[in-house]
Design an enzyme around this catalytic site. Structure first.
Site, PDB file in Angstrom:
ATOM      1  N   GLU A 117       0.858  -1.198   0.000  1.00  0.00           N
ATOM      2  CA  GLU A 117       0.000   0.000   0.000  1.00  0.00           C
ATOM      3  C   GLU A 117       0.893   1.246   0.000  1.00  0.00           C
ATOM      4  O   GLU A 117       2.079   1.148   0.321  1.00  0.00           O
ATOM      5  CB  GLU A 117      -0.888   0.001   1.252  1.00  0.00           C
ATOM      6  CG  GLU A 117      -1.771  -1.227   1.303  1.00  0.00           C
ATOM      7  CD  GLU A 117      -2.782  -1.192   2.449  1.00  0.00           C
ATOM      8  OE1 GLU A 117      -2.737  -0.233   3.263  1.00  0.00           O
ATOM      9  OE2 GLU A 117      -3.609  -2.116   2.497  1.00  0.00           O
ATOM     10  N   PRO A 118       0.309   2.394  -0.315  1.00  0.00           N
ATOM     11  CA  PRO A 118       1.141   3.600  -0.339  1.00  0.00           C
ATOM     12  C   PRO A 118       1.910   3.813   0.973  1.00  0.00           C
ATOM     13  O   PRO A 118       3.044   4.282   0.963  1.00  0.00           O
ATOM     14  CB  PRO A 118       0.129   4.717  -0.579  1.00  0.00           C
ATOM     15  CG  PRO A 118      -1.003   4.049  -1.291  1.00  0.00           C
ATOM     16  CD  PRO A 118      -1.070   2.658  -0.755  1.00  0.00           C
ATOM     17  N   PHE A 146       1.776  -0.346  -6.713  1.00  0.00           N
ATOM     18  CA  PHE A 146       2.896  -1.116  -7.290  1.00  0.00           C
ATOM     19  C   PHE A 146       2.489  -2.567  -7.584  1.00  0.00           C
ATOM     20  O   PHE A 146       3.308  -3.473  -7.417  1.00  0.00           O
ATOM     21  CB  PHE A 146       4.098  -1.150  -6.339  1.00  0.00           C
ATOM     22  CG  PHE A 146       4.628   0.174  -5.880  1.00  0.00           C
ATOM     23  CD1 PHE A 146       4.617   1.287  -6.706  1.00  0.00           C
ATOM     24  CD2 PHE A 146       5.180   0.307  -4.605  1.00  0.00           C
ATOM     25  CE1 PHE A 146       5.125   2.506  -6.267  1.00  0.00           C
ATOM     26  CE2 PHE A 146       5.697   1.520  -4.162  1.00  0.00           C
ATOM     27  CZ  PHE A 146       5.669   2.626  -4.993  1.00  0.00           C
ATOM     28  N   GLU A 232       8.599 -16.785  -3.813  1.00  0.00           N
ATOM     29  CA  GLU A 232       8.640 -15.484  -4.490  1.00  0.00           C
ATOM     30  C   GLU A 232      10.076 -14.940  -4.505  1.00  0.00           C
ATOM     31  O   GLU A 232      10.550 -14.414  -5.505  1.00  0.00           O
ATOM     32  CB  GLU A 232       7.704 -14.494  -3.771  1.00  0.00           C
ATOM     33  CG  GLU A 232       7.762 -13.109  -4.380  1.00  0.00           C
ATOM     34  CD  GLU A 232       6.795 -12.104  -3.742  1.00  0.00           C
ATOM     35  OE1 GLU A 232       6.031 -12.505  -2.848  1.00  0.00           O
ATOM     36  OE2 GLU A 232       6.822 -10.937  -4.147  1.00  0.00           O
ATOM     37  N   GLY A 329      31.110   0.950 -23.059  1.00  0.00           N
ATOM     38  CA  GLY A 329      31.343   2.363 -23.360  1.00  0.00           C
ATOM     39  C   GLY A 329      30.027   3.069 -23.640  1.00  0.00           C
ATOM     40  O   GLY A 329      28.992   2.740 -23.044  1.00  0.00           O
TER      41      GLY A 329
HETATM   42  C1  LIG Z   1       7.854  -2.657 -10.190  1.00  0.00           C
HETATM   43  C2  LIG Z   1       7.326  -3.134  -8.866  1.00  0.00           C
HETATM   44  C3  LIG Z   1       6.475  -4.222  -8.825  1.00  0.00           C
HETATM   45  C4  LIG Z   1       5.922  -4.633  -7.593  1.00  0.00           C
HETATM   46  N1  LIG Z   1       5.003  -5.652  -7.576  1.00  0.00           N
HETATM   47  C5  LIG Z   1       4.311  -5.884  -6.410  1.00  0.00           C
HETATM   48  C6  LIG Z   1       3.205  -6.791  -6.403  1.00  0.00           C
HETATM   49  O1  LIG Z   1       2.881  -7.443  -7.401  1.00  0.00           O
HETATM   50  N2  LIG Z   1       2.509  -6.952  -5.235  1.00  0.00           N
HETATM   51  C7  LIG Z   1       2.841  -6.264  -4.109  1.00  0.00           C
HETATM   52  O2  LIG Z   1       2.173  -6.439  -3.087  1.00  0.00           O
HETATM   53  N3  LIG Z   1       3.897  -5.401  -4.080  1.00  0.00           N
HETATM   54  C8  LIG Z   1       4.619  -5.195  -5.222  1.00  0.00           C
HETATM   55  N4  LIG Z   1       5.665  -4.290  -5.209  1.00  0.00           N
HETATM   56  C9  LIG Z   1       5.977  -3.576  -3.977  1.00  0.00           C
HETATM   57  C10 LIG Z   1       7.308  -3.939  -3.357  1.00  0.00           C
HETATM   58  O3  LIG Z   1       7.281  -5.238  -2.823  1.00  0.00           O
HETATM   59  C11 LIG Z   1       7.626  -2.855  -2.312  1.00  0.00           C
HETATM   60  O4  LIG Z   1       7.931  -1.686  -3.039  1.00  0.00           O
HETATM   61  C12 LIG Z   1       8.755  -3.217  -1.380  1.00  0.00           C
HETATM   62  O5  LIG Z   1       8.377  -4.271  -0.514  1.00  0.00           O
HETATM   63  C13 LIG Z   1       9.239  -2.033  -0.526  1.00  0.00           C
HETATM   64  O6  LIG Z   1       8.178  -1.391   0.091  1.00  0.00           O
HETATM   65  P1  LIG Z   1       8.068   0.228  -0.015  1.00  0.00           P
HETATM   66  O7  LIG Z   1       8.137   0.573  -1.469  1.00  0.00           O
HETATM   67  O8  LIG Z   1       6.865   0.646   0.724  1.00  0.00           O
HETATM   68  O9  LIG Z   1       9.382   0.775   0.664  1.00  0.00           O
HETATM   69  P2  LIG Z   1       9.566   1.092   2.251  1.00  0.00           P
HETATM   70  O10 LIG Z   1       9.073  -0.046   3.045  1.00  0.00           O
HETATM   71  O11 LIG Z   1       9.013   2.443   2.510  1.00  0.00           O
HETATM   72  O12 LIG Z   1      11.148   1.149   2.334  1.00  0.00           O
HETATM   73  C14 LIG Z   1      11.907   2.314   1.981  1.00  0.00           C
HETATM   74  C15 LIG Z   1      13.364   2.049   2.381  1.00  0.00           C
HETATM   75  O13 LIG Z   1      13.435   1.836   3.800  1.00  0.00           O
HETATM   76  C16 LIG Z   1      14.078   0.612   4.057  1.00  0.00           C
HETATM   77  N5  LIG Z   1      13.514  -0.033   5.242  1.00  0.00           N
HETATM   78  C17 LIG Z   1      12.213  -0.186   5.579  1.00  0.00           C
HETATM   79  N6  LIG Z   1      12.090  -0.863   6.734  1.00  0.00           N
HETATM   80  C18 LIG Z   1      13.347  -1.164   7.133  1.00  0.00           C
HETATM   81  C19 LIG Z   1      13.905  -1.871   8.247  1.00  0.00           C
HETATM   82  N7  LIG Z   1      13.131  -2.432   9.164  1.00  0.00           N
HETATM   83  N8  LIG Z   1      15.246  -1.972   8.324  1.00  0.00           N
HETATM   84  C20 LIG Z   1      16.051  -1.431   7.382  1.00  0.00           C
HETATM   85  N9  LIG Z   1      15.590  -0.757   6.308  1.00  0.00           N
HETATM   86  C21 LIG Z   1      14.256  -0.641   6.187  1.00  0.00           C
HETATM   87  C22 LIG Z   1      13.821  -0.247   2.827  1.00  0.00           C
HETATM   88  O14 LIG Z   1      14.764  -1.289   2.706  1.00  0.00           O
HETATM   89  C23 LIG Z   1      13.941   0.788   1.723  1.00  0.00           C
HETATM   90  O15 LIG Z   1      15.278   0.977   1.393  1.00  0.00           O
HETATM   91  C24 LIG Z   1       6.278  -3.939  -6.411  1.00  0.00           C
HETATM   92  C25 LIG Z   1       7.167  -2.863  -6.471  1.00  0.00           C
HETATM   93  C26 LIG Z   1       7.672  -2.450  -7.674  1.00  0.00           C
HETATM   94  C27 LIG Z   1       8.596  -1.249  -7.697  1.00  0.00           C
END
Ligand SMILES: Cc1cc2nc3c(=O)[nH]c(=O)nc-3n(C[C@H](O)[C@H](O)[C@H](O)COP(=O)(O)OP(=O)(O)OC[C@H]3O[C@@H](n4cnc5c(N)ncnc54)[C@H](O)[C@@H]3O)c2cc1C
Length: 370
Positions: A117-118, A146, A232, A329
């Protein structure tokens, strides 16, 4: 024989059209039907639900490798085979299996898995989508983002809270189907790479989902997700490593052909050392991934080993492909060269399916007791 058949299928039905699909931002449903017709979807699904009953993860692995080696990441076949179908096989009841599996196997239905989720990606317990029981249905409200196969999906397994007061124990998995009133898709998101894959937002506004649609027991969703994540993560690791191997092969060929200062660029000691390092690391990665594939075949792959494979292979792939771009390059920066596309595409792998930081956290906590 299976690899040859799959390679021919990908060469015939995917590769010639992939460039156009990248421009379109999506693949046609037609290619899904063709994959279904070839028996490439839900290979492990029992014959009574239309599958081939080939319960051996190596078939999934091989299909995935054949797509990854040519950068064919538009069709979300892996989402169907390695994410959606395993949930249905493990947790759906008989009626649900009969309702959904045959169509997922034939390619008539495309599936998605909607967890993120967002405001909640890594921190899955923090999801806010709710599905509150009201008689013979749940009323679902919330938003996902996503989501792979986000535009095309006919069914989406949605992680939601059926009891918001319970934290992780209040999470359930409920299948939402195309056409349900209030279930809407948002934008097809513009990404850095993987342009042919439809990745979208999903919205749920008072969606009435019948009580026949939750998978397994209410409140067990979080445990179910943890159960299925190793597969996965393994497929992300495998896709990443295979892409890096392909990048290496094309770079080696380029380094043999391209000359500078009167000699092939691969024969400069620096390039030779870089290529030797990459070859070594890729081989080490391949041995480990094969080990994990065999564990998965025996259904013994642990969350920790899958996490190790996922972070290490995706990290390696990014490093290797970055070096391959450098060895090309200026041509390495041109999108008409496959190496440039691989560079953009593989950057996703340390992020999705649980970020690499989350993988290391899991290994540290569960394997090292820290
Ligand atoms: C192209 C694409 C396809 C996707 N497909 C799917 C899908 O089919 N279904 C689905 O459900 N999701 C999907 N996702 C979502 C994806 O799994 C998430 O983007 C991912 O799990 C990270 O969550 P977030 O984007 O909210 O980042 P955040 O959780 O906000 O993380 C931001 C940063 O903080 C770091 N961070 C967060 N918590 C911690 C911690 N405890 N310790 C250290 N570092 C931390 C993370 O490593 C990251 O660097 C997809 C994403 C993309 C980009």
């Amino acid at each position: 024989m299976f690899r040859d058949a799959v390679r021919q299928f990908v060469a015939r039905e995917v590769v010639p059209y992939h460039g156009q699909w990248e421009k379109d931002g999506i693949v046609p449903r037609d290619v899904w039907l063709k994959a279904g017709n070839m028996g490439l979807l839900g290979m492990d699904v029992p014959e009574e639900y239309g599958g081939l009953g080939m319960e051996d993860f190596r078939y999934n692995a091989l299909f995935l490798e054949e797509c990854a080696r040519v950068g064919a990441n538009g069709p979300g076949f892996g989402v169907q085979n390695d994410l959606v179908i395993p949930y249905l096989l493990a947790f759906a009841n008989e009626e649900q299996k009969q309702r959904w599996l045959p169509k997922l196997v034939s390619g008539e239905y495309i599936g998605a898995l909607a967890m993120t989720e967002p405001n909640a990606g890594s921190d899955l317990q923090g999801i806010r989508t709710t599905a509150i029981r009201n008689g013979d249905h749940y009323v679902m409200n919330g938003q996902k983002t996503f989501i792979s196969n986000g535009i095309l999906n006919d069914i989406a397994i949605v992680a939601c809270k059926t009891d918001p007061s319970q934290g992780a124990k209040g999470i359930s998995l409920i299948v939402v189907e195309r056409g349900m009133a209030g279930y809407e898709r948002g934008r097809n998101l513009e990404k850095v790479g993987r342009h042919a894959q439809d990745t979208a937002e999903l919205f749920f506004r008072d969606v009435h989902v019948p009580v026949s649609n939750p998978l397994g027991e209410e409140g067990k969703g979080f445990a179910y997700m943890m159960h299925n994540l190793p597969q996965e993560r393994l497929v992300i690791a495998l896709g990443s490593l295979t892409a890096a191997e392909a990048a290496f092969e094309m770079t080696l060929a380029y380094c043999r052909e391209r000359t500078a200062f009167g000699q092939p660029i691969g024969t400069f000691q620096h390039s030779r050392f870089k290529l030797a390092e990459m070859k070594t690391e890729l081989q080490v990665g391949r041995v480990y991934i094969d080990h994990c594939i065999m564990l998965q075949v025996e259904k013994k792959l642990s969350a920790e080993e899958a996490a190790m494979a996922k972070w290490w292979c995706s990290d390696l792939a990014c490093r290797v492909i970055d070096r391959c771009v450098q060895l090309h390059g200026g041509y390495g920066y041109m999108l008409e060269y496959p190496i440039a596309k691989l560079y953009l595409d593989v950057r996703l792998d340390p992020i999705h399916g649980g970020t690499n930081e989350i993988m290391k956290d899991l290994i540290g906590r569960r394997m090292l007791g820290l």
